[in-house]
Design an enzyme around this catalytic site. Structure first.
Site, PDB file in Angstrom:
ATOM      1  N   SER A 126      -9.898   1.087  -2.925  1.00 47.06           N
ATOM      2  CA  SER A 126      -8.567   1.462  -2.580  1.00 47.06           C
ATOM      3  C   SER A 126      -8.023   2.857  -3.461  1.00 47.06           C
ATOM      4  CB  SER A 126      -7.730   0.404  -3.234  1.00 47.06           C
ATOM      5  OG  SER A 126      -6.391   0.774  -3.284  1.00 47.06           O
ATOM      6  N   TYR A 151      -5.348  -5.858 -10.565  1.00 48.01           N
ATOM      7  CA  TYR A 151      -5.948  -5.751  -9.134  1.00 48.01           C
ATOM      8  C   TYR A 151      -6.693  -4.155  -9.005  1.00 48.01           C
ATOM      9  CZ  TYR A 151      -6.074  -3.638  -4.540  1.00 48.01           C
ATOM     10  OH  TYR A 151      -6.560  -3.165  -3.338  1.00 48.01           O
ATOM     11  N   LYS A 155     -10.786  -2.859  -8.675  1.00 51.33           N
ATOM     12  CA  LYS A 155     -11.407  -1.956  -7.784  1.00 51.33           C
ATOM     13  C   LYS A 155     -12.177  -0.857  -8.479  1.00 51.33           C
ATOM     14  CE  LYS A 155     -10.261  -4.013  -4.075  1.00 51.33           C
ATOM     15  NZ  LYS A 155     -11.194  -4.609  -3.361  1.00 51.33           N
TER      16      LYS A 155
HETATM   17  C1  UD1 Z   1      -0.238  -1.547  -2.687  1.00 54.40           C
HETATM   18  C2  UD1 Z   1      -1.132  -1.062  -3.830  1.00 54.40           C
HETATM   19  C3  UD1 Z   1      -2.674  -0.926  -3.180  1.00 54.40           C
HETATM   20  C4  UD1 Z   1      -3.010  -2.020  -2.731  1.00 54.40           C
HETATM   21  C5  UD1 Z   1      -2.047  -2.390  -1.182  1.00 54.40           C
HETATM   22  C6  UD1 Z   1      -2.617  -3.532  -0.539  1.00 54.40           C
HETATM   23  C7  UD1 Z   1      -0.068  -0.187  -5.663  1.00 54.40           C
HETATM   24  C8  UD1 Z   1       0.492   1.223  -6.258  1.00 54.40           C
HETATM   25  N1  UD1 Z   1      -0.856   0.077  -4.476  1.00 54.40           N
HETATM   26  O1  UD1 Z   1       0.051  -0.465  -1.874  1.00 54.40           O
HETATM   27  O2  UD1 Z   1      -3.500  -0.611  -4.213  1.00 54.40           O
HETATM   28  O3  UD1 Z   1      -4.355  -1.808  -2.169  1.00 54.40           O
HETATM   29  O4  UD1 Z   1      -0.838  -2.676  -1.913  1.00 54.40           O
HETATM   30  O5  UD1 Z   1      -2.054  -4.610  -0.968  1.00 54.40           O
HETATM   31  O6  UD1 Z   1       0.237  -1.179  -6.314  1.00 54.40           O
HETATM   32  N2  UD1 Z   1       8.142  -1.002   0.115  1.00 54.40           N
HETATM   33  C9  UD1 Z   1       9.568  -1.190   0.303  1.00 54.40           C
HETATM   34  N3  UD1 Z   1      10.021  -2.499   0.856  1.00 54.40           N
HETATM   35  C10 UD1 Z   1       9.105  -3.587   0.786  1.00 54.40           C
HETATM   36  C11 UD1 Z   1       7.855  -3.466   0.560  1.00 54.40           C
HETATM   37  C12 UD1 Z   1       7.473  -2.060   0.109  1.00 54.40           C
HETATM   38  O7  UD1 Z   1      10.433  -0.330   0.273  1.00 54.40           O
HETATM   39  O8  UD1 Z   1       9.627  -4.638   0.868  1.00 54.40           O
HETATM   40  C13 UD1 Z   1       7.729   0.374  -0.293  1.00 54.40           C
HETATM   41  C14 UD1 Z   1       7.065   0.527  -1.467  1.00 54.40           C
HETATM   42  O9  UD1 Z   1       8.017   0.490  -2.599  1.00 54.40           O
HETATM   43  C15 UD1 Z   1       6.211   1.538  -1.138  1.00 54.40           C
HETATM   44  C16 UD1 Z   1       5.711   1.570   0.234  1.00 54.40           C
HETATM   45  O10 UD1 Z   1       6.917   0.742   0.741  1.00 54.40           O
HETATM   46  O11 UD1 Z   1       6.741   2.787  -1.433  1.00 54.40           O
HETATM   47  C17 UD1 Z   1       4.584   0.785   0.515  1.00 54.40           C
HETATM   48  O12 UD1 Z   1       4.273  -0.335  -0.059  1.00 54.40           O
HETATM   49  P1  UD1 Z   1       3.108  -1.254   0.041  1.00 54.40           P
HETATM   50  O13 UD1 Z   1       2.931  -1.774   1.659  1.00 54.40           O
HETATM   51  O14 UD1 Z   1       3.328  -2.511  -0.861  1.00 54.40           O
HETATM   52  O15 UD1 Z   1       1.780  -0.717  -0.284  1.00 54.40           O
HETATM   53  P2  UD1 Z   1       1.420   0.062  -1.724  1.00 54.40           P
HETATM   54  O16 UD1 Z   1       2.380  -0.365  -2.860  1.00 54.40           O
HETATM   55  O17 UD1 Z   1       1.434   1.565  -1.219  1.00 54.40           O
END
Ligand code: UD1
Length: 341
Positions: A126, A151, A155
């Site tokens: 990841s 997590y 990795k």
């Molecule tokens: C996270 C993990 C990554 C992991 C992946 C798979 C971190 C930094 N990254 O990715 O290592 O492989 O999950 O599970 O922890 N968001 C919202 N509202 C929501 C959900 C998300 O605004 O309800 C935003 C988050 O703040 C982020 C973006 O959407 O900025 C993407 O979030 P998400 O899909 O959870 O992925 P990551 O956090 O990038």
């Protein structure tokens, strides 16, 4: 044609990879303990490929069962190892569960790779290993920063375990570690996709469930980041494009085109999108107005990250083919099929 073991093959990326491995003309076997997936995925893959996958329900933490499996399948040429837990928040609450599952499974698989002289492994890693990089886009040479979650740490440690194993094995086994950015979307048939168990943590399943009326509103976590519109930026890549990169990695290993015994590749599109851009794109391609609200930042989130994909483009001869709009549409079509709406 080679015989590939896909661990975690009923999971989100594993199931899409099984389809692409089949399309590439290889044989494959799926091992999964269904701890975060459903047996229905097997029939989903069968509907797409026309052939029922060979599937074993085995927990790879179990050394004896893992050994028994490999003893009765001594003709495996290569392993793609997905089987692992992946929820960042849960890993903070239950770190030992994550270390036990993700590391023990890997060790048991590697022991059997050695025992049965299996020539290669592709590992599911990841972009979390980079933390919040100082320089964007991130290349494979960017520094590995201290992991923010157990997590993420599994990795990092897994990549180290694989490197040590490869070094100790006198060139008998080669490895490729694929560092995924943010996989989204589903197979175009909508027969497989991301399984929505419980409340989604990830953005795109939360969006599709909000659009389907299962969630009242989407919370956008923070709009005060140092980004063009203030919301966090990620590199969203279609899951089938990710799956195809596994085929490229397997073929590279089978054909001895690897340049060293342990190689790492970023799998992203090379382009960052903000959360707000994802919401707007989803609305544009589906015609659905999303109910969303800006809330406070989510602890542990990085501000922005996207990939430099030159190495994967050149060395794996692989490129993403699906736009973010198309990807989001496949996620929505899958949601509708799954919910029968
Ligand atoms: C996270 C993990 C990554 C992991 C992946 C798979 C971190 C930094 N990254 O990715 O290592 O492989 O999950 O599970 O922890 N968001 C919202 N509202 C929501 C959900 C998300 O605004 O309800 C935003 C988050 O703040 C982020 C973006 O959407 O900025 C993407 O979030 P998400 O899909 O959870 O992925 P990551 O956090 O990038």
């Amino acid at each position: 044609m080679a015989k590939i073991l896909i661990t975690g093959g009923t999971g989100y990326i594993g199931s899409h990879t099984a389809v692409e491995i089949f399309n590439a003309g290889h044989q494959y076997i799926i091992v999964d303990n269904l701890s975060n997936s459903s047996i229905d995925v097997i029939s989903g893959i069968e509907k797409i490929t026309g052939v029922k996958p060979i599937f074993f329900n085995i927990d790879l933490k179990d050394k004896t069962l893992t050994e028994q499996f490999f003893n009765s399948h001594s003709d495996i040429d290569s392993v793609i190892h997905f089987a692992a837990y992946k929820a960042v928040g849960e890993s903070v609450q239950e770190p030992l569960k994550y270390y036990e599952n993700n590391l023990l499974s890997l060790i048991n698989v590697l022991e059997n790779i050695k025992l049965h002289k299996i020539k290669s492994i592709v590992f599911s890693s990841s972009c979390t290993v980079y933390g919040q990089p100082n320089k964007l886009p991130v290349t494979e040479q960017s520094p590995i920063l201290k992991a923010d979650s157990p997590y993420g740490n599994t990795k990092q440690i897994s990549e180290e375990i694989i490197q040590d194993f490869i070094k100790s094995n006198n060139g008998n086994c080669k490895a490729v570690s694929l560092r995924y950015f943010n996989p989204v979307g589903a197979h175009e048939s909508a027969e497989i996709g991301e399984l929505p168990l419980g409340t989604p943590n990830n953005l795109v399943p939360f969006i599709t469930q909000t659009a389907a009326g299962i969630r009242a509103e989407l919370k956008i976590f923070g709009n005060d980041y140092n980004t063009p519109d203030g919301t966090a930026v990620r590199d969203y890549i279609h899951v089938v494009d990710i799956a195809k990169a596994h085929v490229a990695a397997i073929n590279r290993l089978l054909n001895h085109h690897n340049k060293s015994d342990f190689e790492v590749f970023n799998l992203g599109t090379g382009k960052g999108n903000s959360v707000l851009e994802i919401v707007k794109t989803f609305e544009a391609v589906t015609g659905i107005k999303l109910n969303y609200r800006i809330t406070e930042r989510r602890p542990g989130d990085v501000e922005q990250i996207w990939a430099n994909t030159d190495k994967a483009n050149i060395e794996l001869n692989w490129k993403t083919q699906t736009s973010i709009g198309e990807s989001l549409l496949t996620a929505w079509i899958r949601e509708k099929k799954y919910r029968r709406i």
